[in-house]
Scaffold this active site. Structure first.
Site, short mmCIF file in Angstrom:
data_model
loop_
_atom_site.label_atom_id
_atom_site.label_comp_id
_atom_site.label_asym_id
_atom_site.label_seq_id
_atom_site.Cartn_x
_atom_site.Cartn_y
_atom_site.Cartn_z
CG ASP A 88 0.02 0.23 2.52
OD1 ASP A 88 0.86 -0.32 2.89
OD2 ASP A 88 -0.58 0.52 3.59
CD GLU A 152 4.33 1.59 7.10
OE1 GLU A 152 4.73 1.69 8.32
OE2 GLU A 152 3.41 2.08 6.17
N1 BES Z 1 8.26 2.84 5.30
C1 BES Z 1 7.81 4.24 6.59
C2 BES Z 1 8.69 5.00 7.10
C3 BES Z 1 10.23 5.04 7.03
C4 BES Z 1 10.98 5.66 6.63
C5 BES Z 1 11.20 4.62 8.40
C6 BES Z 1 12.05 6.16 6.47
C7 BES Z 1 12.41 4.97 8.31
C8 BES Z 1 12.45 5.76 7.41
C9 BES Z 1 6.88 3.86 6.50
O1 BES Z 1 5.93 3.44 5.55
C10 BES Z 1 5.66 4.65 7.01
O2 BES Z 1 5.63 5.80 6.25
N2 BES Z 1 4.72 4.80 8.48
C11 BES Z 1 4.29 5.01 8.66
C12 BES Z 1 3.85 4.69 9.76
C13 BES Z 1 2.50 4.85 10.10
C14 BES Z 1 1.19 5.66 8.77
C15 BES Z 1 1.87 4.11 11.15
C16 BES Z 1 4.96 7.09 9.27
O3 BES Z 1 6.27 6.77 9.89
O4 BES Z 1 4.43 7.76 9.24
MN MN Z 2 6.96 1.91 4.08
MN MN Z 3 5.09 4.99 4.73
#
Ligand code: BES
Ligand code: MN
Ligand code: MN
Length: 458
Positions: A88, A152
């Site tokens: 997603d 996610e």
């Molecule tokens: N891949 C990211 C998280 C990420 C990006 C971690 C770059 C470290 C470096 C993930 O898809 C993400 O965006 N997670 C969300 C989580 C939320 C929607 C619960 C976030 O961090 O905002």
């Molecule tokens: Mn991600």
């Molecule tokens: Mn993300």
């Protein structure tokens, strides 16, 4: 071992074509209007795993979007690696800021531009292709289980029950994830920690209806003004969050850990220049690297109310809204922080307004060890293909399920991401370097080689 660099080079057009097919599907999990597309993306991932040579490939239903599972068990005596990723993506908005449309992938300046190119389609797809290469060359030194989810970006709330219910299917020795970034293409790094998240929405109501701002202005509370004052009061002059109890569970880093973290290559002038800001800003007493990885934050993600159309309308609005996120660090609990915020926010509201706080999804913080076989294998693999030892570095984003892998499955994760912080994930013009995509495919087989060797030596 085969010459994976050469094999990847020979197949790169094919890999890019297949990735583009996936990137063309607008699998936005947050918006119900894309539901059919999210489901279609799951089907394409499933087909990709079958083509690569996985067995027992299936879509596992959840109350939300399905989890794509596939495996290759070579030999029960070999170590098993669980590969996690997500198909997603975030909404593409604001659409008008994209140079080319979000779901029409193109290559510009050596990068693939499309929503999901770096987060996370381009990254988990490297694992599918690396697996396919290992199958083709008959060199798969570990058992592999793939688990690619579709929620996610909306907090992975259906994944925890799935882990609980499928412990034996998901039995493995570690989890391997490419969904984070490295410091630079010539400064490889491995992410050793993720922040948690508490996300909520607030609604402030003043008078029971919109009013003429001349006739009533000055006499009753304007909920937008009040909301701004309330938000501004959440931090002091040193940018410390003053919600009572907010920092209680934060584990302060030792001096040695802080020095280690701050020794990572980072140029603040370049950082400012790249973001076109005159200065950085954040919590007093901490560096930019610390503020963006090991310190908690509180940010308004969106704020609205009143008249926002063309021209001027004189109105004293009835309602004001904001979406607020708090990034959390290890040992802080999202539920507890949400509660503390809610109690505090209500307590500071003047009698002239009513406040409603609506919690959204959260996510637990996580730290991953650097003294594990999986970390060592990832470091050796990157050393092999980048020619340099990777640096351990804490990440500022969140991947909610990482904490659950440990709590529910007892598995440690290794966060071997190949993106860059400048890939503009969640932003217009998200992109992923072709160098990074191909380097990832080339590096992954070495992870399995070294992991199998390390495990065998025990
Ligand atoms: N891949 C990211 C998280 C990420 C990006 C971690 C770059 C470290 C470096 C993930 O898809 C993400 O965006 N997670 C969300 C989580 C939320 C929607 C619960 C976030 O961090 O905002
Ligand atoms: Mn991600
Ligand atoms: Mn993300």
């Amino acid at each position: 071992m085969s010459d994976f660099k050469n094999l990847v080079e020979n197949n790169k057009e094919q890999y890019l074509d297949e990735l583009f097919e996936l990137l063309r599907i607008p699998s936005v999990s947050a918006d119900p209007k894309y539901k059919a597309d999210v489901l279609r993306a799951a089907e394409v991932v499933k087909a990709g795993l079958i083509k690569a040579g996985a067995d027992n490939v299936k879509l596992c239903p959840t109350p939300g979007f399905p989890i794509v599972y596939g495996e290759k068990i070579v030999d029960a005596s070999l170590p098993t690696v669980l590969v996690y990723g997500h198909y997603d993506v975030q909404p593409p908005d604001p659409l008008d800021l994209w140079t080319t449309p979000a779901f029409e992938p193109v290559i510009r300046n050596g990068s693939i531009y499309a929503r999901g190119s770096a987060d996370d389609k381009g990254q988990f797809f490297m694992h599918v292709k690396a697996f396919e290469l290992m199958m083709q060359s008959g060199e798969l030194p570990c058992n592999i289980k793939f688990m690619i989810e579709g929620e996610e970006e909306v907090g992975s709330s259906n994944l925890e029950p799935f882990l609980e219910a499928n412990k034996s299917m998901l039995k493995a020795d570690c989890v391997l994830i490419s969904d984070t970034s490295m410091i630079a293409n010539d400064v490889p790094s491995i992410t050793t920690g993720l922040r948690g998240l508490s996300y909520l929405e607030v609604e402030v109501t003043g008078p029971n209806r919109d009013l003429h701002s001349g006739v009533y202005g000055g006499g009753v509370a304007n909920p937008i003004n009040v909301l701004c004052e309330m938000i501004a009061s959440l931090k002091d002059a040193e940018k410390k969050i003053i919600i009572p109890g907010f920092y209680n569970d934060v584990i302060e880093l030792t001096q040695a850990e802080r020095e280690m973290l701050n020794s990572a290559p980072f140029n603040e002038e370049e950082y400012k220049h790249e973001l076109k800001v005159g200065d950085v800003m954040g919590e007093k007493g901490y560096s930019t690297l610390e503020r963006t990885s090991t310190r908690p934050t509180l940010d308004v993600n969106g704020i609205w109310g009143g008249y926002t159309g063309e021209g001027a309308k004189t109105v004293l609005p009835s309602k004001a809204y904001a979406k607020i996120s708090m990034r959390l660090v290890p040992n802080q609990s999202p539920d507890k922080i949400t509660r503390l915020f809610e109690d505090h926010f209500r307590s500071i509201a003047p009698a002239s307004v009513k406040v409603v706080v609506k919690p959204h999804h959260g996510g637990q913080p996580a730290v991953t060890p650097v003294d594990s076989d999986e970390y060592r294998a990832a470091a050796m693999a990157m050393k092999h293909t980048f020619g340099k030892d990777p640096i351990p570095a804490r990440g500022g984003g969140s991947i909610p399920i990482v904490a659950a892998f440990e709590q529910i499955l007892g598995l440690k994760s290794v966060l071997m991401g190949f993106g860059l912080d400048t890939d503009d994930i969640h932003s217009p013009n998200e992109h992923y370097g072709i160098f990074n995509f191909l380097k990832g495919i080339e590096t992954i087989p070495y992870f399995y080689k070294y992991y199998a060797e390390l495990k065998k030596g025990q």
